[in-house]
Design an enzyme around this catalytic site. Structure first.
Site, short mmCIF file in Angstrom:
data_model
loop_
_atom_site.label_atom_id
_atom_site.label_comp_id
_atom_site.label_asym_id
_atom_site.label_seq_id
_atom_site.Cartn_x
_atom_site.Cartn_y
_atom_site.Cartn_z
N CYS A 1 41.87 43.25 43.37
CA CYS A 1 41.41 42.71 42.09
C CYS A 1 40.41 43.67 41.44
O CYS A 1 39.38 44.00 42.03
CB CYS A 1 40.75 41.35 42.34
N CYS B 1 36.95 42.26 41.05
CA CYS B 1 36.27 42.22 42.35
C CYS B 1 35.75 43.61 42.71
O CYS B 1 34.61 43.75 43.17
CB CYS B 1 37.22 41.73 43.44
#
Length: 113
Positions: free
Chosen positions: A33, A36
């Site tokens: 991600c 992230c």
């Protein structure tokens, strides 16, 4: 246990999280991600010096019951816990300043009785 760099593929159960003793930050996300990945330096900066705060970093996604039990919709979501109870949360923190109120809430939250 300060900052943790990798996601656990096997998440703890909700019961294990609810039974936690002390302070913890439960981070939901994935290694691939982009949001992230961009948040990792911020998370490390906030949690690195806090040896009193456990960092539990779990891989989230469809069919992952722990994330669903916390209503996680976006990654990363960081749930700040005291004695296994949610105090506050951050979703997709954009800068280091976003952590200050969350850490303050964690430190000032009354202990569960």
């Amino acid at each position: 246990m300060p900052y943790t760099a990798t996601h656990r593929s096997e998440a703890p159960t909700r019961e294990q999280i609810d039974a936690l003793d002390g302070l913890a930050v439960l981070e939901f996300g994935t290694g691939w991600c982009g949001h992230c990945q961009r948040a990792q330096p911020l998370i490390e900066q906030a949690l690195g010096p806090r040896g009193d705060v456990a960092h539990i970093k779990v891989e989230d996604g469809p069919g992952r019951p722990l994330g669903r039990s916390f209503g996680v919709k976006l990654w990363p979501t960081l749930v700040f816990l005291r004695q296994g109870r949610e105090v506050t949360r951050l979703v997709r923190p954009a800068d280091a300043a976003a952590f200050a109120p969350a850490m303050q809430a964690l430190d000032s939250a009354p202990a569960a009785g």
